[in-house]
Design a protein around this motif. Structure first.
Motif, short mmCIF file in Angstrom:
data_model
loop_
_atom_site.label_atom_id
_atom_site.label_comp_id
_atom_site.label_asym_id
_atom_site.label_seq_id
_atom_site.Cartn_x
_atom_site.Cartn_y
_atom_site.Cartn_z
N LEU A 41 0.82 -1.21 0.00
CA LEU A 41 0.00 0.00 0.00
C LEU A 41 0.86 1.26 0.00
N PHE A 49 -7.21 -4.05 9.23
CA PHE A 49 -6.95 -2.65 9.54
C PHE A 49 -7.42 -2.31 10.96
N ALA A 76 -12.17 -1.31 8.43
CA ALA A 76 -12.33 -1.07 7.00
C ALA A 76 -13.29 -2.05 6.34
N TYR A 119 -16.77 -3.07 4.39
CA TYR A 119 -17.60 -2.37 3.41
C TYR A 119 -18.95 -2.10 4.07
N ASP A 161 -9.35 3.66 3.94
CA ASP A 161 -8.92 2.27 4.13
C ASP A 161 -9.93 1.27 3.55
N VAL A 162 -11.16 1.69 3.31
CA VAL A 162 -12.11 0.80 2.64
C VAL A 162 -11.61 0.51 1.22
N GLU A 191 -8.47 0.72 0.33
CA GLU A 191 -7.24 -0.07 0.46
C GLU A 191 -7.59 -1.55 0.65
N ALA A 192 -8.62 -1.79 1.48
CA ALA A 192 -9.06 -3.18 1.67
C ALA A 192 -9.50 -3.77 0.33
N ALA A 193 -10.22 -2.97 -0.47
CA ALA A 193 -10.68 -3.46 -1.77
C ALA A 193 -9.49 -3.71 -2.70
#
Ligand SMILES: Nc1ncnc2c1ncn2[C@@H]1O[C@H](COP(=O)(O)OP(=O)(O)O)[C@@H](O)[C@H]1O
Ligand SMILES: [Mg+2]
Lengths: 361, 286
Positions: free
Chosen positions: A52, A81, A85, A87, B181-182, B184-186
């Protein structure tokens, strides 16, 4: 499963260097914790491993393959995280399966993986709920579940428990430990909490301001810290640091004087280096290493300020001149503020540091 | 407690009085007027006079058709455009972001008469920059003001120009509330940027988009300025006449207050109905 190797890894944001050449070897299946105070670069290191963040210098290898220019999705890692994080608009089940569905994974296989993760984390009951309808601990499980579903070679955790209350934190800590045993994969876990580090890790990497201070098994760091920072960071309550001066060196030992304790002297045997006579040094003593009067090599009288009774042990905050000492006493219920008493230091249960903080052995 | 409340209401009285006189009363009064024949003195109660006329009035149906046509085309196009602009504004690649944000929002603060005058100039048959541009890429000139279809298009372009940036700023606020970060998670889930947009960004923006759509529907239902000033009172030949314009003609030109009230209530009723349908269609599942 895979080993992770960091070789001279450097990270700069603009011209500001935050990681200064980290060398870390993580064996396949190992549980390694990066620990250090806030802002020391733990997350940055982890995010570089995840892909990242770009790597400004050095190499990161996973499973023997240099990953510097490999896309995050292709590194075989999964990350949990701090803020979970999840959805927000998807149910737990959709959260778990999203990545697989988007990549055309066969439905039967997706279902199998989701089911397995749900079983491991005991979230079967929650599958149709949305993140909003979950407690912090449940969200954390879902976040871990989403990582499990990816069947990664390496799990990365960034302070996953810091948003939970104390009791839940202990419970999740045990669960993460269990998960590591069950899956047997490499896990890298970032935290600023030394207790989490001590309890979870096979090995701990202590970081400070972008430098690796020491790497080792929890008890090795506890017993044999490389420097004053590690000595102070590992262990709770903190190690006491007493100002001292070298008054003599002889016979593979140094005689030191505790300058704030009425000239009390201690003979400290040394192996490697001998500080100069007159040098200012620091003596480190853990709270549990103060002995009853006469049992050690050097007695110092102190006055209790406050006593904290935890039941099994008590911590006495004691004053002796300008230095405050934390002394552990086994359930000394009668000890109260204002008491005068004497503690004793053993040479082999104390550590010596030079003025810059380096260990003198 | 009770005396406290009484005291509070005594302090509120001046406001409540003004609120009732200038807000509640006109609403009730105009509703009552819509049931009265207002061309005779004194006015008399005749429910069929206005509402009956409305049902059979070709001018009303023409205005209704134009208004709905603009609504159905302009609102979706503008919202889509606004989403695009918001994503652009939110992109870390964009330089001089403040400048763009100002530029997108500026049309809202420009006076409507000035903006209408500029649009008339830009789209004028022989001197307008738009026709010159069309010519320069080999397309024929368009007579924007004399034919119905180009005139309608012109209205839609003008309204979109004026409000797209405004909606983009609102949507931008929604975009910025989605945690990084959503995404980044994806990314770690190997979800492409495009799929992230359709499966994460859009669903999470839904409440904001619904909000913008409702505001736009209410605004467009009352559309008046553009057909009044740019296409000169709904020209050519009523081709761009909207309900707002019809209301104006009846209320201010013919002084037919009863009929104007009936039109006004029809507009409000339609706006509410369309909004409710919209909210129902976009409701949260479960
Ligand atoms: N995107 C960024 N841009 C600039 N500086 C950053 C960025 N991310 C982190 N830093 C800086 O890098 C240092 C390490 O940050 P971080 O890795 O988040 O610390 P930790 O996780 O150990 O608390 C901090 O000084 C932080 O301010
Ligand atoms: Mg961090």
């Amino acid at each position: 499963m895979a080993a992770v190797t960091l070789t001279n890894v450097i990270k700069r944001f603009g011209s500001f260097e935050v990681v200064h050449g980290a060398n870390i070897d993580i064996a396949d299946g190992e549980f390694v914790v990066f620990v250090g105070p806030s802002g020391c670069g733990k997350s940055t290191l982890l995010r570089m491993i995840a892909g990242l963040e770009d790597i400004s210098g050095g190499d990161i290898a996973i499973g023997g393959k240099v990953m510097n220019d490999v896309e995050a999705a292709d590194r075989g890692i999964a990350m949990v995280f701090q803020s979970y994080a999840l959805y927000p608009h998807m149910t737990v089940e959709q959260n778990l399966s999203f990545g697989l569905r988007m990549n055309g994974n066969p439905k039967a296989d997706t279902d199998r993986r989701v089911k397995r993760a749900a079983e491991i984390l005991r979230i079967d009951e929650l599958m149709q709920r949305r993140p909003k309808q979950l407690s912090g601990g449940q969200r954390q499980r879902v976040a871990i579940g989403r990582a499990i579903v990816r069947e990664p070679q390496v799990f990365l955790f960034d302070e996953p428990l810091s948003n939970l209350d104390a009791e839940l934190r202990v419970q999740m800590r045990v669960e993460i430990s269990r998960l590591h045993k069950e899956l047997g994969v490499t896990m890298i876990y970032v935290t600023h909490d030394q207790t989490e580090a001590m309890t979870l890790a096979d090995r701990i990497v202590v970081l400070k301001a972008g430098n690796v201070e020491q790497i080792g098994a929890p008890l090795d760091l506890y017993d044999d810290p490389a420097n004053r920072f590690v000595a102070g960071f590992i262990g709770s309550p903190k190690m006491n640091f007493l100002s001292a001066k070298v008054v003599d060196t002889s016979n593979s030992a140094a005689i030191i004087e505790l300058v704030n304790h009425g000239g009390a002297r201690l003979r400290k045997p040394l192996r490697d280096a001998f500080p100069a006579i007159g040098a200012e040094i620091v003596l480190g003593v853990r709270p549990e290493h103060f002995f009853e009067v006469g049992e050690g090599d050097c007695d110092i009288p102190v006055k209790a300020d406050v006593a904290e009774h935890l039941g099994s042990v008590s911590y006495v905050y004691a004053n002796a001149g300008p230095e405050e000492l934390i002394v552990e006493r086994e359930a000394s219920r009668q000890r109260a503020g204002g008491d005068h008493f004497t503690v004793s230091i053993k040479a082999e249960r104390s550590l010596l540091f030079d003025k810059s903080g380096a260990r003198i052995r | 407690m009770r005396t406290q409340n009484a005291t509070a209401y005594r302090f509120l009285t001046p406001y409540l009085l003004i609120f009732v006189v200038f807000w509640i009363w006109p609403i009730i009064s105009s509703f009552l007027i819509s049931f009265q024949a207002t061309r005779t003195v004194p006015w008399r109660f005749a429910p069929a006079f206005n509402w009956g006329r409305l049902i059979g009035d070709p001018a009303f149906y023409n205005a209704l058709k134009n208004t709905l046509l603009i609504l159905v085309i302009q609102v979706p196009v503008m919202i889509a455009l606004a989403i695009g602009m918001a994503v652009l504004l939110n992109s870390p690649l964009l330089k001089a972001r403040g400048l763009y944000r100002f530029a997108f929002f500026a049309p809202v603060v420009v006076g409507e008469v000035a903006y209408s005058a500029v649009f008339r100039l830009m789209f004028s048959l022989d001197f307008g920059i738009v026709n010159k541009l069309l010519n320069s890429i080999g397309l024929p000139k368009v007579d924007w003001f004399s034919n119905v279809t180009p005139a309608m298009a012109l209205i839609m372009i003008a309204v979109t120009w004026r409000w797209a940036g405004y909606n983009a700023i609102i949507i931008l606020a929604g975009l910025q509330s989605i945690p990084e970060d959503v995404y980044e998670a994806a990314t770690l889930d190997r979800v492409s940027k495009v799929k992230q947009f359709f499966h994460i960004t859009l669903p999470l923006l839904k409440p904001v988009i619904v909000f913008c759509a409702v505001l736009s529907i209410i605004g467009t239902m009352q559309l008046f300025t553009e057909p009044f000033l740019i296409t000169e009172r709904g020209g050519p030949g009523g081709g761009t006449e909207t309900l707002g314009l019809l209301l104006y003609r009846q209320g201010f030109r013919s002084l037919n207050f009863g009929y104007a009230s009936a039109v006004a209530y029809t507009m409000a009723g339609l706006a509410i109905a369309i909004t409710l349908v919209q909210l129902w269609l976009m409701r949260e599942p479960k």
